[in-house]
Design a protein around this motif. Structure first.
Motif: not given
Length: 123
Positions: A4, A6, A8, A32-36, A38-39, A42
């Motif tokens: 998913s 996001t 901006y 375009y950023v995929s938070k999953k 990035i998680q 990290s």
């Protein structure tokens, strides 16, 4: 996994003095950023920079290449003596057995039978 993303977007980039350096798009700048992702990135970075991760990376880097180097240089293996997939596979399996037996013999001689990985030297 299903991603998913996001998106901006700036409200208006037309009056921005940095637009030529920031984007070549005709419209507004989009990020375009995929938070999953990035998680997960990290978590991966945390794993490989831990003390165990450093030890595993160090040991992995010396295992495979060293085996081919020993077979080529120390054992003088330059080319297969047989032809055909089955024969080459058999010849390579015998080479691997010989390499493993030699490595096991050296572990016995150096009293390292219960040690699986090399320890990282403190700097």
């Amino acid at each position: 996994y299903q991603a998913s993303v996001t998106v901006y977007e700036c409200e208006d980039c037309d009056t921005c003095q940095y637009k030529p350096k920031c984007t070549k798009a005709k419209g507004n700048k989009k990020l375009y950023v995929s938070k999953k992702f990035i998680q997960k990135r990290s978590k991966s970075l945390e794993n490989i920079t831990s003390s165990e991760g450093i030890m595993l990376r160090t040991n992995r880097s010396i295992q495979v290449e060293g085996a081919f180097g020993v077979l080529k240089e120390d054992h003088g293996f330059r080319r297969f003596l047989t032809k055909g997939k089955i024969n080459v596979k058999t010849e390579f399996t015998l080479l691997c057995f010989g390499y493993d037996i030699n490595k096991f013999h050296n572990k016995i001689q150096n009293d390292r039978c219960r040690i699986l990985l090399h320890e990282i030297k403190a700097s």
